[in-house]
Design a protein around this motif. Structure first.
Motif, PDB file in Angstrom:
ATOM      1  N   GLY A 131      33.364  31.821  38.205  1.00 16.97           N
ATOM      2  CA  GLY A 131      33.849  32.617  39.283  1.00 16.97           C
ATOM      3  C   GLY A 131      33.492  34.068  38.998  1.00 16.97           C
ATOM      4  N   ILE A 132      33.954  34.971  39.844  1.00 20.48           N
ATOM      5  CA  ILE A 132      33.559  36.378  39.743  1.00 20.48           C
ATOM      6  C   ILE A 132      34.076  37.026  38.452  1.00 20.48           C
ATOM      7  CG2 ILE A 132      35.552  37.432  40.914  1.00 20.48           C
ATOM      8  CD1 ILE A 132      33.411  39.111  42.479  1.00 20.48           C
ATOM      9  N   SER A 133      35.157  36.495  37.893  1.00 19.83           N
ATOM     10  CA  SER A 133      35.720  37.066  36.654  1.00 19.83           C
ATOM     11  C   SER A 133      34.822  36.797  35.449  1.00 19.83           C
ATOM     12  CB  SER A 133      37.116  36.506  36.390  1.00 19.83           C
ATOM     13  OG  SER A 133      37.081  35.104  36.245  1.00 19.83           O
ATOM     14  N   HIS A 134      33.842  35.895  35.602  1.00 21.19           N
ATOM     15  CA  HIS A 134      32.926  35.595  34.494  1.00 21.19           C
ATOM     16  C   HIS A 134      31.654  36.421  34.552  1.00 21.19           C
ATOM     17  CE1 HIS A 134      35.364  32.287  33.031  1.00 21.19           C
ATOM     18  NE2 HIS A 134      35.470  31.846  34.266  1.00 21.19           N
ATOM     19  N   MET A 135      31.568  37.298  35.554  1.00 23.08           N
ATOM     20  CA  MET A 135      30.409  38.177  35.634  1.00 23.08           C
ATOM     21  C   MET A 135      30.568  39.361  34.669  1.00 23.08           C
ATOM     22  SD  MET A 135      29.555  38.182  39.739  1.00 23.08           S
ATOM     23  CE  MET A 135      28.031  39.126  39.487  1.00 23.08           C
ATOM     24  N   GLN A 136      29.560  40.188  34.606  1.00 24.87           N
ATOM     25  CA  GLN A 136      29.544  41.312  33.680  1.00 24.87           C
ATOM     26  C   GLN A 136      30.746  42.235  33.889  1.00 24.87           C
ATOM     27  OE1 GLN A 136      26.123  43.865  34.205  1.00 24.87           O
ATOM     28  NE2 GLN A 136      26.193  44.571  32.100  1.00 24.87           N
ATOM     29  N   ASP A 137      31.406  42.586  32.787  1.00 24.56           N
ATOM     30  CA  ASP A 137      32.576  43.476  32.839  1.00 24.56           C
ATOM     31  C   ASP A 137      32.094  44.921  32.695  1.00 24.56           C
ATOM     32  OD1 ASP A 137      35.074  44.600  32.834  1.00 24.56           O
ATOM     33  OD2 ASP A 137      35.630  43.876  30.837  1.00 24.56           O
ATOM     34  N   MET A 138      31.438  45.397  33.730  1.00 21.74           N
ATOM     35  CA  MET A 138      30.779  46.708  33.653  1.00 21.74           C
ATOM     36  C   MET A 138      31.757  47.873  33.633  1.00 21.74           C
ATOM     37  SD  MET A 138      29.246  46.795  37.518  1.00 21.74           S
ATOM     38  CE  MET A 138      28.546  45.171  37.300  1.00 21.74           C
ATOM     39  N   HIS A 140      34.838  47.633  32.250  1.00 19.10           N
ATOM     40  CA  HIS A 140      35.797  47.388  31.174  1.00 19.10           C
ATOM     41  C   HIS A 140      37.218  47.247  31.722  1.00 19.10           C
ATOM     42  CE1 HIS A 140      32.534  48.216  28.444  1.00 19.10           C
ATOM     43  NE2 HIS A 140      32.352  49.384  29.035  1.00 19.10           N
ATOM     44  N   ASP A 141      37.286  46.669  32.910  1.00 19.90           N
ATOM     45  CA  ASP A 141      38.550  46.405  33.590  1.00 19.90           C
ATOM     46  C   ASP A 141      38.287  45.257  34.554  1.00 19.90           C
ATOM     47  OD1 ASP A 141      40.266  46.810  36.190  1.00 19.90           O
ATOM     48  OD2 ASP A 141      41.385  47.836  34.599  1.00 19.90           O
ATOM     49  N   GLU A 142      39.040  44.173  34.408  1.00 20.59           N
ATOM     50  CA  GLU A 142      38.714  42.961  35.166  1.00 20.59           C
ATOM     51  C   GLU A 142      38.702  43.190  36.680  1.00 20.59           C
ATOM     52  OE1 GLU A 142      40.363  38.395  35.895  1.00 20.59           O
ATOM     53  OE2 GLU A 142      41.165  39.608  34.244  1.00 20.59           O
ATOM     54  N   ILE A 143      39.720  43.838  37.208  1.00 27.61           N
ATOM     55  CA  ILE A 143      39.805  44.015  38.656  1.00 27.61           C
ATOM     56  C   ILE A 143      38.744  44.988  39.159  1.00 27.61           C
ATOM     57  CG2 ILE A 143      41.259  44.867  40.537  1.00 27.61           C
ATOM     58  CD1 ILE A 143      43.664  43.719  39.091  1.00 27.61           C
ATOM     59  N   LYS A 144      38.579  46.120  38.471  1.00 29.11           N
ATOM     60  CA  LYS A 144      37.565  47.095  38.892  1.00 29.11           C
ATOM     61  C   LYS A 144      36.166  46.499  38.811  1.00 29.11           C
ATOM     62  CE  LYS A 144      40.175  51.261  37.683  1.00 29.11           C
ATOM     63  NZ  LYS A 144      40.236  52.465  36.795  1.00 29.11           N
ATOM     64  N   SER A 145      35.913  45.706  37.767  1.00 26.41           N
ATOM     65  CA  SER A 145      34.601  45.057  37.634  1.00 26.41           C
ATOM     66  C   SER A 145      34.378  44.032  38.739  1.00 26.41           C
ATOM     67  CB  SER A 145      34.477  44.380  36.262  1.00 26.41           C
ATOM     68  OG  SER A 145      34.440  45.341  35.237  1.00 26.41           O
ATOM     69  N   ALA A 146      35.432  43.292  39.078  1.00 28.94           N
ATOM     70  CA  ALA A 146      35.312  42.290  40.143  1.00 28.94           C
ATOM     71  C   ALA A 146      34.984  42.949  41.477  1.00 28.94           C
ATOM     72  CB  ALA A 146      36.597  41.483  40.245  1.00 28.94           C
ATOM     73  N   ILE A 147      35.627  44.064  41.765  1.00 34.44           N
ATOM     74  CA  ILE A 147      35.347  44.785  43.015  1.00 34.44           C
ATOM     75  C   ILE A 147      33.902  45.270  43.044  1.00 34.44           C
ATOM     76  CG2 ILE A 147      35.900  46.850  44.351  1.00 34.44           C
ATOM     77  CD1 ILE A 147      38.808  46.547  43.321  1.00 34.44           C
ATOM     78  N   ALA A 181      45.396  33.046  51.627  1.00 31.46           N
ATOM     79  CA  ALA A 181      45.259  33.549  50.259  1.00 31.46           C
ATOM     80  C   ALA A 181      44.524  34.877  50.190  1.00 31.46           C
ATOM     81  CB  ALA A 181      44.538  32.508  49.404  1.00 31.46           C
ATOM     82  N   VAL A 182      43.686  35.154  51.176  1.00 38.89           N
ATOM     83  CA  VAL A 182      42.901  36.393  51.129  1.00 38.89           C
ATOM     84  C   VAL A 182      43.801  37.620  51.108  1.00 38.89           C
ATOM     85  CG1 VAL A 182      42.627  36.703  53.641  1.00 38.89           C
ATOM     86  CG2 VAL A 182      40.830  37.507  52.081  1.00 38.89           C
ATOM     87  N   LYS A 183      45.033  37.511  51.600  1.00 40.80           N
ATOM     88  CA  LYS A 183      45.972  38.634  51.571  1.00 40.80           C
ATOM     89  C   LYS A 183      46.318  39.043  50.146  1.00 40.80           C
ATOM     90  CE  LYS A 183      48.419  37.932  55.982  1.00 40.80           C
ATOM     91  NZ  LYS A 183      49.758  37.705  56.596  1.00 40.80           N
ATOM     92  N   PHE A 184      46.171  38.109  49.198  1.00 41.54           N
ATOM     93  CA  PHE A 184      46.540  38.381  47.818  1.00 41.54           C
ATOM     94  C   PHE A 184      45.335  38.319  46.880  1.00 41.54           C
ATOM     95  CE2 PHE A 184      50.448  36.988  49.835  1.00 41.54           C
ATOM     96  CZ  PHE A 184      51.376  37.901  49.347  1.00 41.54           C
ATOM     97  N   VAL A 185      44.122  38.449  47.433  1.00 44.71           N
ATOM     98  CA  VAL A 185      42.926  38.359  46.601  1.00 44.71           C
ATOM     99  C   VAL A 185      42.952  39.450  45.541  1.00 44.71           C
ATOM    100  CG1 VAL A 185      41.517  39.836  48.114  1.00 44.71           C
ATOM    101  CG2 VAL A 185      40.417  38.148  46.632  1.00 44.71           C
ATOM    102  N   ARG A 186      42.550  39.097  44.343  1.00 48.94           N
ATOM    103  CA  ARG A 186      42.534  40.063  43.247  1.00 48.94           C
ATOM    104  C   ARG A 186      41.493  41.143  43.554  1.00 48.94           C
ATOM    105  NH1 ARG A 186      42.398  37.387  37.462  1.00 48.94           N
ATOM    106  NH2 ARG A 186      44.335  36.536  38.317  1.00 48.94           N
ATOM    107  N   GLY A 187      41.940  42.370  43.631  1.00 47.22           N
ATOM    108  CA  GLY A 187      41.057  43.454  44.048  1.00 47.22           C
ATOM    109  C   GLY A 187      41.408  43.992  45.420  1.00 47.22           C
ATOM    110  N   GLY A 188      42.298  43.269  46.123  1.00 48.70           N
ATOM    111  CA  GLY A 188      42.834  43.754  47.388  1.00 48.70           C
ATOM    112  C   GLY A 188      41.805  43.968  48.479  1.00 48.70           C
ATOM    113  N   ARG A 189      42.042  44.988  49.297  1.00 46.55           N
ATOM    114  CA  ARG A 189      41.195  45.233  50.466  1.00 46.55           C
ATOM    115  C   ARG A 189      39.773  45.629  50.089  1.00 46.55           C
ATOM    116  NH1 ARG A 189      45.067  48.314  54.936  1.00 46.55           N
ATOM    117  NH2 ARG A 189      46.571  46.602  55.156  1.00 46.55           N
ATOM    118  N   LYS A 190      39.603  46.261  48.940  1.00 45.64           N
ATOM    119  CA  LYS A 190      38.254  46.632  48.502  1.00 45.64           C
ATOM    120  C   LYS A 190      37.417  45.382  48.239  1.00 45.64           C
ATOM    121  CE  LYS A 190      39.446  51.117  46.499  1.00 45.64           C
ATOM    122  NZ  LYS A 190      39.478  51.929  45.242  1.00 45.64           N
TER     123      LYS A 190
END
Length: 268
Positions: A131-138, A140-147, A181-190
């Motif tokens: 999933g997206i959490s397994h991509m590069q942690d550019m 150094h913060d899981e949520i910011k990297s996911a966005i 579920a999209v209302k609670f997606v990790r990373g929110g509206r961004k």
């Protein structure tokens, strides 16, 4: 029906989110889509960061070939494993590319699509990321990297001319039976802003076994809500029945059939 909601199916250049808590069947749904696409003649690249490669392949072979390779793996029977995987590729018409790694970037995906085009003369059209959490942690913060990765995936989908289905977890503020579920997606509206459409996965409450003290889910059922943002703006939902690790059938039942009057959060 989902194809109609999405304006004709998954569109090249678009990014689709499969969004839900762990154990809400989104990985199963993604594998089911990927295998169906490959059998239908579409070139698929599947980035598997969630489980070991042999674990992944054991699920696929059990579904596609009715062969359980777990015993082969436990006994180290490499020849039988090889022959089974070759048979699997024939079933999938040699349209399925499995990449088992983590820490990859959107650029890596685009490079792989280009490599297959040049080396194999094939055009990948569907990319699945689990999933997206397994991509590069550019960042150094899981949520910011996911966005940031969701933004780069959008650019990748356009540049490589592929449709991307990416699995995304939720924040801890919702229940496994919450429908949208999209209302609670990790990373929110961004995060949501970088998705063209979404598949929200959730579980179905067992109305017989559930009580005020304990919520019990039906293990063989899941709920999928498909919502298009860009083209049609439409929404559709289905209850699915899981027959084995990857076999899915559409149920005529509705999600509301599994909503019961207990003292928990709203389910809509």
């Amino acid at each position: 029906e989902f194809d109609e909601i999405l304006g004709g199916g998954m569109i090249l250049g678009n990014v689709y989110g499969a969004i839900g808590h762990p154990k809400t069947k989104k990985s199963i749904y993604a594998k089911w889509i990927a295998c169906g696409a490959a059998e239908g003649g579409i070139q698929v690249a599947f980035w598997n960061g969630e489980e070991g490669e042999m674990q992944f392949l054991s699920k696929i072979t059990k579904h596609e070939l009715s062969i359980d390779i777990t015993e082969y793996i436990e006994n180290g029977d490499q020849e039988k494993i090889k022959l089974t995987i070759e048979e699997l590729q024939k079933k999938l018409k040699n349209n399925f590319y499995l990449i088992s790694e983590s820490g990859f970037s959107a650029k890596d995906i685009q490079d792989h699509v280009e490599f297959v085009r040049i080396q194999h003369k094939k055009d990948i059209r569907l990319v699945v990321i689990d999933g997206i959490s397994h991509m590069q942690d550019m960042k150094h913060d899981e949520i910011k990297s996911a966005i940031e990765n969701s933004k780069l995936l959008k650019e990748c989908a356009k540049a490589a001319n592929v449709a991307i289905l990416v699995l995304i977890h939720l924040s801890g503020d919702s229940d496994k039976h919450f429908r949208n579920a999209v209302k609670f997606v990790r990373g929110g509206r961004k995060m949501e802003a970088n998705l063209d459409a979404s598949f929200s996965t959730s579980l179905c409450i067992d109305p017989v076994k559930t009580s005020l003290e304990d919520i019990i889910y039906k293990p063989e059922l899941a709920y999928i809500r498909c919502e298009d943002k860009r083209s049609t703006g439409m929404i559709a939902d289905k209850v699915i029945v899981l027959k084995d690790p990857l076999s899915i059938e559409i149920s005529p039942l509705k999600a509301k059939d599994f909503d019961v009057d207990v003292n928990i959060k709203a389910r809509n």
